[in-house]
Design a protein around this motif. Structure first.
Motif, mmCIF file in Angstrom:
data_model
loop_
_atom_site.group_PDB
_atom_site.id
_atom_site.type_symbol
_atom_site.label_atom_id
_atom_site.label_comp_id
_atom_site.label_asym_id
_atom_site.label_seq_id
_atom_site.Cartn_x
_atom_site.Cartn_y
_atom_site.Cartn_z
ATOM 1 N N VAL A 1 -2.712 7.059 12.961
ATOM 2 C CA VAL A 1 -2.417 6.133 11.865
ATOM 3 C C VAL A 1 -2.265 6.886 10.551
ATOM 4 O O VAL A 1 -1.270 6.747 9.847
ATOM 5 C CB VAL A 1 -3.508 5.051 11.725
ATOM 6 N N ILE A 2 -3.256 7.706 10.207
ATOM 7 C CA ILE A 2 -3.255 8.438 8.937
ATOM 8 C C ILE A 2 -2.185 9.534 8.957
ATOM 9 O O ILE A 2 -2.044 10.270 9.934
ATOM 10 C CB ILE A 2 -4.641 9.053 8.670
ATOM 11 N N GLY A 3 -1.425 9.647 7.869
ATOM 12 C CA GLY A 3 -0.400 10.679 7.774
ATOM 13 C C GLY A 3 -0.990 12.073 7.855
ATOM 14 O O GLY A 3 -2.121 12.318 7.418
ATOM 15 N N LEU A 4 -0.231 12.996 8.386
ATOM 16 C CA LEU A 4 -0.722 14.355 8.604
ATOM 17 C C LEU A 4 -1.288 14.971 7.334
ATOM 18 O O LEU A 4 -2.302 15.664 7.357
ATOM 19 C CB LEU A 4 0.421 15.226 9.156
ATOM 20 N N LYS A 5 -0.669 14.688 6.182
ATOM 21 C CA LYS A 5 -1.128 15.302 4.936
ATOM 22 C C LYS A 5 -2.489 14.779 4.494
ATOM 23 O O LYS A 5 -3.178 15.429 3.695
ATOM 24 C CB LYS A 5 -0.110 15.058 3.826
ATOM 25 N N ASP A 6 -2.930 13.625 5.003
ATOM 26 C CA ASP A 6 -4.193 13.025 4.580
ATOM 27 C C ASP A 6 -5.273 13.038 5.653
ATOM 28 O O ASP A 6 -6.360 12.486 5.445
ATOM 29 C CB ASP A 6 -3.964 11.574 4.141
ATOM 30 N N LYS A 7 -5.027 13.659 6.779
ATOM 31 C CA LYS A 7 -5.995 13.626 7.860
ATOM 32 C C LYS A 7 -7.319 14.308 7.490
ATOM 33 O O LYS A 7 -8.398 13.805 7.800
ATOM 34 C CB LYS A 7 -5.407 14.264 9.120
ATOM 35 N N ASP A 8 -7.245 15.458 6.847
ATOM 36 C CA ASP A 8 -8.477 16.128 6.433
ATOM 37 C C ASP A 8 -9.218 15.302 5.382
ATOM 38 O O ASP A 8 -10.454 15.231 5.380
ATOM 39 C CB ASP A 8 -8.173 17.522 5.883
ATOM 40 N N VAL B 158 -1.884 1.296 6.539
ATOM 41 C CA VAL B 158 -2.109 0.043 7.253
ATOM 42 C C VAL B 158 -0.994 -0.953 6.957
ATOM 43 O O VAL B 158 -0.447 -1.592 7.859
ATOM 44 C CB VAL B 158 -3.474 -0.563 6.868
ATOM 45 N N THR B 159 -0.654 -1.077 5.679
ATOM 46 C CA THR B 159 0.365 -2.065 5.297
ATOM 47 C C THR B 159 1.772 -1.651 5.716
ATOM 48 O O THR B 159 2.637 -2.509 5.908
ATOM 49 C CB THR B 159 0.338 -2.285 3.772
ATOM 50 N N ASN B 160 1.991 -0.357 5.847
ATOM 51 C CA ASN B 160 3.309 0.160 6.248
ATOM 52 C C ASN B 160 3.138 1.192 7.359
ATOM 53 O O ASN B 160 3.390 2.388 7.166
ATOM 54 C CB ASN B 160 4.017 0.790 5.048
ATOM 55 N N PRO B 161 2.686 0.766 8.534
ATOM 56 C CA PRO B 161 2.385 1.716 9.608
ATOM 57 C C PRO B 161 3.637 2.405 10.137
ATOM 58 O O PRO B 161 4.699 1.788 10.296
ATOM 59 C CB PRO B 161 1.752 0.822 10.689
#
Length: 522
Positions: free
Chosen positions: A334-341, A358-361
């Motif tokens: 779900v979480i974009g690669l840039k925000d996973k950490d 969540v709003t734009n999966p």
């Protein structure tokens, strides 16, 4: 679940379909193994799965079981060091019982791995052995074990760093032994019996009912077609939309892997704000998640100590969270690669920063593209359906007293458990559709038998809106309707060709529930 919670047959049917889709924000396809860039370099603190459910062992129905699995993809033959936990880390299970998205109760685990340094005579000289064991092992802290793995357990009330902390005692000591990993049948004549010696009955500070704790290696219970899915869902559409092919891929890619489990069984009245709250009372609902933290500073040592293990670095500074897991699969898909950490370092109270995922999966768009479906992604703007289920809990099922939008696993502790053999693998939804009495499954908590992959696949492709209908019967918004779901009823047939219920056949029906780990000599 009584009709006071689900007030009409129509509502039950609608909620059934809705919950079948309640894999939440498109969090489908795989468990949280190696889900973020940084965590791949520190597997000892990588949380793989988190379970929270009413205990279904006979005579333990008043209890809640919490299971946090760490250290993914353990090959059973991974000697000679195997898979010891990190003594420089803090592992935690958090409970929110008032809906503020902050922990009111935390269980903290810390580990110590002590080298016994067993020596044998070699050509007239006593020399240290290179192995974890010097012979067969059959009991706690066996003399043949070259490494003693121990842990402490603390209960923190309030903020996990500044709250009131009390130690859980093992008789007159604050130290508990962890079993050695399952090396094989020559080292362990009966590993199940050996591991069972490490199930402790304890008194938790502030709780009048005795609890249980077990920490040790288990067989990974999660069933998923992992390699196929991450190869751009390399499976025919006709197969993954055919319910008859639910077990076409066999037991799944994790069937030969182990994990390390932190398990607790705590009476439900010790987790909620209101003892004995009824199922229709939001005070009976708790939220839970697990996390792992490391010291902020790490300095590699040029001269490691030789009296204990894993002292090749000097660690100092404040604790820094590096892993977080509540609902399954969120950070992975779900979480974009840039925000996973960043997600791994965050807390539920700060989840507003990730709301756009969540709003734009993106997962529906990716699935549509790689499966060449020709425009199958749901079109309802804002995905209010997913926000409602994912971030707030479901009214009348597992919504808490206060509603703070945040990601965590939510459990209604007043809904009765169901015996293992009678559990519906699709959780609440499959049960209602079957006209059964099992209301204790995912997304009302999560049991090891619940097939969250199949449930979740339906969610990402719009099953909630099919259930919501044109009359907005479930309150997911006027745009959340069948015409916004190009797949229509086909969304309810999606699966990953691996049956969690079949994989669950090896699970235990008593604490700590997960199966005996696979031995290295198998």
């Amino acid at each position: 679940m009584q009709d006071t919670i689900l007030p009409s047959r129509f509502a039950r049917a609608g909620l059934a379909a809705a919950l079948l889709a309640a894999g939440l924000t498109g969090n489908a396809l795989a468990s949280s193994h190696r889900e973020a860039p940084s965590i791949t370099g520190t597997p000892k603190v990588d949380a793989t799965d988190f379970y929270m459910f009413r205990s279904y062992e006979a005579d333990r129905s008043g209890y809640v079981t919490l299971i946090a699995n760490y250290l993914p993809l353990q090959d059973p033959y991974g000697g000679p060091n195997y898979f010891k936990m990190d003594p420089n880390a803090m592992y935690e299970i958090h409970i929110d019982n008032d809906g503020d998205a902050e922990e009111e109760l935390t269980f903290q685990f810390r580990f110590t791995n002590t080298l016994k340094d067993i020596k044998v005579p070699a050509l007239g000289t006593e020399v240290s052995i290179p192995l974890t064991q010097a012979g067969p092992i059959s009991k706690v802290n066996d003399p043949n074990s070259n490494v003693r793995e121990t842990f402490t357990l603390d209960v923190v009330r309030g903020d996990r760093r500044t709250g009131s902390k009390s130690s859980v005692m093992n008789g007159g000591s604050a130290t508990f032994d962890k079993p050695v990993d399952n090396i094989g049948t020559k080292t362990f004549a009966n590993y199940a019996a050996y591991a069972a010696q490490h199930v402790y009955t304890v008194n938790l500070p502030g709780c009048s009912m005795p609890a249980k704790v077990f920490v040790g290696q288990r067989k990974d219970p999660f069933a998923v077609n992992l390699g196929t899915i991450f190869d751009l869902v390399n499976a025919p559409v006709g197969l993954i939309t055919d319910p008859a092919q639910i077990n076409a891929a066999g037991p799944g890619d994790l069937d030969d892997k182990n994990v390390t489990t932190l398990s607790l069984e705590v009476h439900r009245d010790c987790l909620t704000t209101t003892a004995g709250a009824a199922a229709d009372n939001p005070a009976a609902v708790i939220g839970g998640w697990t996390s792992a933290s490391l010291r902020q500073g790490r300095l590699l040592s040029g001269s490691p100590k030789n009296t204990a293990l894993e002292n090749a670095s000097l660690n100092a500074g404040p604790w820094t969270q590096v892993s977080r897991l509540g609902m399954p699969l969120v950070n992975e898909v779900v979480i974009g690669l840039k925000d996973k950490d960043r997600f791994n370092a965050s807390e539920p109270s700060g989840d507003g920063q990730f709301a756009g995922y969540v709003t734009n999966p993106t997962l529906p768009v990716l699935l549509d593209a790689v499966l060449n479906l020709g425009g199958a992604a749901p079109t309802n703007a804002g995905r209010v359906d997913l926000q409602t289920v994912f971030l707030t809990g479901i009214v009348g099922v597992n919504q808490m007293t206060a509603v703070t939008a945040s990601e965590m696993l939510r459990l209604n502790t007043a809904i009765d458990p169901v015996a293992f053999a009678s559990q519906n693998r699709l959780g609440i939804v499959g049960n209602i559709l079957a006209g059964g009495t099992d209301n204790a499954g995912f997304p009302n908590g999560r049991r090891p038998k619940d097939d969250i992959v199949d449930i979740s696949l339906i969610a990402v492709m719009g099953g909630l809106c099919v259930a919501n209908g044109d009359a907005n019967v479930l309150g997911f918004g006027a745009e959340c309707k069948p015409s916004a779901v190009p797949l229509g009823a086909t969304a309810f047939k999606l699966h990953d060709a691996v049956d969690q219920a079949a994989a669950a056949a090896s699970l235990s029906t008593s604490f700590p529930y997960l199966a005996t780990p696979i031995g290295g000599a198998n």
